[in-house]
Design an enzyme around this catalytic site. Sequence first.
Site, PDB file in Angstrom:
ATOM      1  N   ASP A  43       0.870  -1.171   0.000  1.00  0.00           N
ATOM      2  CA  ASP A  43       0.000   0.000   0.000  1.00  0.00           C
ATOM      3  C   ASP A  43       0.917   1.234   0.000  1.00  0.00           C
ATOM      4  OD1 ASP A  43      -2.326   1.634   0.661  1.00  0.00           O
ATOM      5  OD2 ASP A  43      -1.447   1.768   2.658  1.00  0.00           O
ATOM      6  N   ASP A 101      -0.185   5.159   1.041  1.00  0.00           N
ATOM      7  CA  ASP A 101      -0.406   6.124   2.116  1.00  0.00           C
ATOM      8  C   ASP A 101      -0.351   5.455   3.483  1.00  0.00           C
ATOM      9  OD1 ASP A 101      -0.948   8.549   0.590  1.00  0.00           O
ATOM     10  OD2 ASP A 101      -2.765   7.530  -0.076  1.00  0.00           O
TER      11      ASP A 101
HETATM   12  P1  TMP Z   1      -3.824   4.094   0.347  1.00  0.00           P
HETATM   13  O1  TMP Z   1      -4.605   2.957  -0.253  1.00  0.00           O
HETATM   14  O2  TMP Z   1      -2.582   4.465  -0.458  1.00  0.00           O
HETATM   15  O3  TMP Z   1      -3.524   3.924   1.781  1.00  0.00           O
HETATM   16  O4  TMP Z   1      -4.764   5.432   0.226  1.00  0.00           O
HETATM   17  C1  TMP Z   1      -5.952   5.580   0.885  1.00  0.00           C
HETATM   18  C2  TMP Z   1      -5.935   6.617   1.976  1.00  0.00           C
HETATM   19  O5  TMP Z   1      -6.357   7.884   1.458  1.00  0.00           O
HETATM   20  C3  TMP Z   1      -6.924   6.248   3.061  1.00  0.00           C
HETATM   21  O6  TMP Z   1      -6.267   6.000   4.278  1.00  0.00           O
HETATM   22  C4  TMP Z   1      -7.810   7.464   3.187  1.00  0.00           C
HETATM   23  C5  TMP Z   1      -7.084   8.561   2.482  1.00  0.00           C
HETATM   24  N1  TMP Z   1      -7.953   9.610   1.893  1.00  0.00           N
HETATM   25  C6  TMP Z   1      -7.706  10.935   2.237  1.00  0.00           C
HETATM   26  O7  TMP Z   1      -6.806  11.211   3.028  1.00  0.00           O
HETATM   27  N2  TMP Z   1      -8.487  11.920   1.688  1.00  0.00           N
HETATM   28  C7  TMP Z   1      -9.503  11.654   0.798  1.00  0.00           C
HETATM   29  O8  TMP Z   1     -10.177  12.589   0.314  1.00  0.00           O
HETATM   30  C8  TMP Z   1      -9.741  10.275   0.451  1.00  0.00           C
HETATM   31  C9  TMP Z   1     -10.848   9.950  -0.508  1.00  0.00           C
HETATM   32  C10 TMP Z   1      -8.937   9.290   1.010  1.00  0.00           C
HETATM   33 MG    MG Z   2      -2.846   3.178   3.502  1.00  0.00          MG
END
Ligand code: TMP
Ligand code: MG
Length: 292
Positions: free
Chosen positions: A41, A43
């Site tokens: 993953d 974030d």
């Molecule tokens: P990931 O799959 O790379 O972890 O990304 C998803 C992350 O993005 C999740 O933890 C929630 C975050 N997110 C935001 O911070 N702001 C937003 O507007 C959205 C839709 C998701």
């Molecule tokens: Mg994540």
Amino acid sequence: MSAQIPELSNPSVCMKDPQRVQDILHSMVKAGSNTLQVISDFDMTLTRFSHNGKRCPTCHNILDNSKVISADCKQQLDHLLHTYYPIEIDSSRSVEEKLPLMVEWWTKAHDLLVEQKIRKDLLAEAVSESEVMLREGFQLFFDHLHEHSIPLLIFSAGIGDILEEVIRQAGVFHSNVNVFSNYMDFDESGVLRAFKGELIHIYNKREGALLNTGHFQELRTRPNVLLMGDSLGDLSMADGVQDMENILKIGFLNDKVEERKRSYLDSYDIVLIKDETLEVPNAVLIQDCLFI
Ligand code: TMP
Ligand code: MG
């Protein structure tokens, strides 16, 4: 052959079944690094959750906090974050209950971003001016995988264009890296008009994996997987892997530790609690390559 890794005794490391971890590591080391693929993953897994007590941004937050968004839109995106993030990490709600709400979050956020008519040529600056940070040890992680020709799939519900820019600016967007994510669709003048393809949110990575059979078909000689995530939704990122033999799942538990520890220990082989580094994954990878 032993597969003892000193980093597994770090205080941040928790395992429900340490013997199982040793057994998986043993099998993976024996099979060699040419049978390994890494699926991670982005974030809050490859990037830091916090630094000096302050939250670090996700791909979406990089845009939310940048000049490419109006003050009014920023306020609306912040409101969405404060509404839906607590739901994302709420251990008292089931995935079934959260799923439609997560679709709602992503859809509303993407609609707001599209309304902003974001210009492609401003994304690099938004990233360089942001406070995003890859986890400590990222250089070794990316370089080691590249040097040993181990494919790295970054599977993210964030924004592909932003994610790529983060790793490009960090100098680690090597040729062994593939990305599945939400990509922006720009018109001929370079203005955001939509997001491409099927939406990826945190609870449909399984569907995303199954749409990309071609990628996993190419990697069918690599049946051993190191999976890294920070959400329980990340556990399905390897569902497209063909003829899987071993999988070692490393989970970063960044927030709401006490409430979520049990479920993380039940699903991830190794749980890293408030660990902002890639020390443990790096130790696993280096161990794996020592025995080729
Ligand atoms: P990931 O799959 O790379 O972890 O990304 C998803 C992350 O993005 C999740 O933890 C929630 C975050 N997110 C935001 O911070 N702001 C937003 O507007 C959205 C839709 C998701
Ligand atoms: Mg994540």
